[in-house]
Design an enzyme around this catalytic site. Structure first.
Site, PDB file in Angstrom:
ATOM      1  N   SER A 246      -6.947   4.522   7.854  1.00 35.71           N
ATOM      2  CA  SER A 246      -7.799   3.521   7.232  1.00 35.71           C
ATOM      3  C   SER A 246      -7.033   2.204   7.168  1.00 35.71           C
ATOM      4  CB  SER A 246      -8.213   3.985   5.825  1.00 35.71           C
ATOM      5  OG  SER A 246      -9.059   3.042   5.204  1.00 35.71           O
ATOM      6  N   CYS A 247      -7.773   1.109   6.975  1.00 32.87           N
ATOM      7  CA  CYS A 247      -7.143  -0.214   6.818  1.00 32.87           C
ATOM      8  C   CYS A 247      -8.148  -1.100   6.100  1.00 32.87           C
ATOM      9  CB  CYS A 247      -6.725  -0.783   8.170  1.00 32.87           C
ATOM     10  SG  CYS A 247      -8.101  -1.041   9.321  1.00 32.87           S
ATOM     11  N   GLY A 248      -8.234  -2.376   6.456  1.00 30.83           N
ATOM     12  CA  GLY A 248      -9.199  -3.262   5.825  1.00 30.83           C
ATOM     13  C   GLY A 248     -10.589  -3.135   6.410  1.00 30.83           C
ATOM     14  N   GLY A 250     -11.061  -1.248   9.738  1.00 32.65           N
ATOM     15  CA  GLY A 250     -11.043  -0.337  10.870  1.00 32.65           C
ATOM     16  C   GLY A 250     -10.337  -0.862  12.100  1.00 32.65           C
ATOM     17  N   TRP A 275     -11.464   0.046   4.102  1.00 30.87           N
ATOM     18  CA  TRP A 275     -11.536  -0.482   2.740  1.00 30.87           C
ATOM     19  C   TRP A 275     -12.729  -1.409   2.531  1.00 30.87           C
ATOM     20  CZ3 TRP A 275      -9.461   1.922  -1.009  1.00 30.87           C
ATOM     21  CH2 TRP A 275      -9.451   1.345  -2.290  1.00 30.87           C
TER      22      TRP A 275
END
Length: 295
Positions: A246-248, A250, A275
């Site tokens: 996961s990240c901000g 994708g 996120w």
């Protein structure tokens, strides 16, 4: 693997790509060969930059290569829209593709993962991106208008499980055999730094671990050696082999997916909404703050 029918006879480049990552010299020695397509997947300030690798075509993650009807940015388009966008770039099913971006290794990994998720494995990321290319003294050209050459024959063949939603991630958080690994900075993961997108909560998914994507690259922007990447993942995931990223939005989660593949992991998935979806206030998606646990 057979050589594409339209490959240049003097250089039957890539009988196969050497792996998920190729170096600037490898690409420079094969640039312009029939059957090899270079895609520029730059985003933000690097999108539509003045200079590009000669002949590169724009894989526009801020444009046609995202679903703009979805609530989260950079959401994967459906198979039909993806097929149309990639055919419009002149990509054939028989081609080999190298993707790069102007930041180094940032959004290019997202393009690589999207193509993989749509069943296309003949793709690699340029190690170090455009900065490594120019540092090697290789040629660039002025960025021209959008690609308007022949359409390609690419057809999306979706591969389930490579891009997943919040329900799958929630189940993974409760699975002792899986690890959810967050690519954001340590401050954003802990909730001490603000989120760049308005309306999102600070912090992380309870049970997730943190491995900022930038820590997987050397100071020169190249990916760290496979052994070092393996150690980095083992420090946060322990012996768990099923990894969710996961990240901000994708994008940099896919840098972790690239690094994990280079490190020898095989059971990998990216949380598409990341996120930008989980961080929206909702009682169904709890949030934790603090540095989290490296287990």
């Amino acid at each position: 693997m057979t050589t594409p029918q339209n490959a240049a006879p003097q250089e039957p480049v890539p009988g196969a790509l050497p792996g998920a990552l190729v170096g600037a010299q490898w690409l420079g020695g094969r640039l312009g060969t029939g059957g090899l397509v270079v895609l520029d997947a730059s985003v933000g300030a690097h999108r539509g930059a003045e200079r590009r690798i000669p002949g590169a075509r724009p894989f526009d993650l801020d444009g046609a290569l995202s679903d703009h009807d979805a609530p989260a940015p950079h959401t994967m388009p459906g198979p039909e829209a993806f097929t149309e966008a990639v055919r419009a770039l002149g990509v054939d099913d028989s081609d080999f593709v190298v993707v790069y971006d102007g930041a180094g290794i940032y959004s290019s990994a997202r393009a690589w993962w999207m193509l993989r998720a749509m069943g296309f494995d003949r793709v690699a990321v340029l190690d170090g991106g455009l900065p490594a290319w120019t540092a090697a003294g290789l040629p660039v050209e002025a960025t021209g208008p959008a690609y308007d050459g022949p359409r390609g024959s690419f057809t999306a063949r979706p591969r389930p499980g490579l891009l997943v939603g919040s329900g799958t991630v929630a189940a993974a958080l409760a699975d002792p055999a899986a690890a959810v690994v967050d690519a954001r900075t340590r401050g954003r993961f802990a909730g001490t730094d603000p989120e760049p997108r308005p309306g999102l909560r600070g912090g992380h998914m309870p049970g997730a671990v943190n491995l900022p994507f930038g820590e997987l690259q050397d100071p020169d922007g190249l990916m760290r050696p496979a052994g070092e990447l393996r150690t980095a993942f083992e420090e946060v995931a322990g012996g768990r082999e099923r990894l969710y990223f996961s990240c901000g939005s994708g994008v940099t989660a896919c840098v972790l997916a690239l690094a994990a593949e280079l490190a020898g992991y095989e059971d990998l998935a990216v949380y598409d909404g990341s996120w930008s979806e989980w961080g929206v206030p909702s009682p169904l998606r709890p949030v934790a703050t603090g540095p989290g646990q490296h287990t």
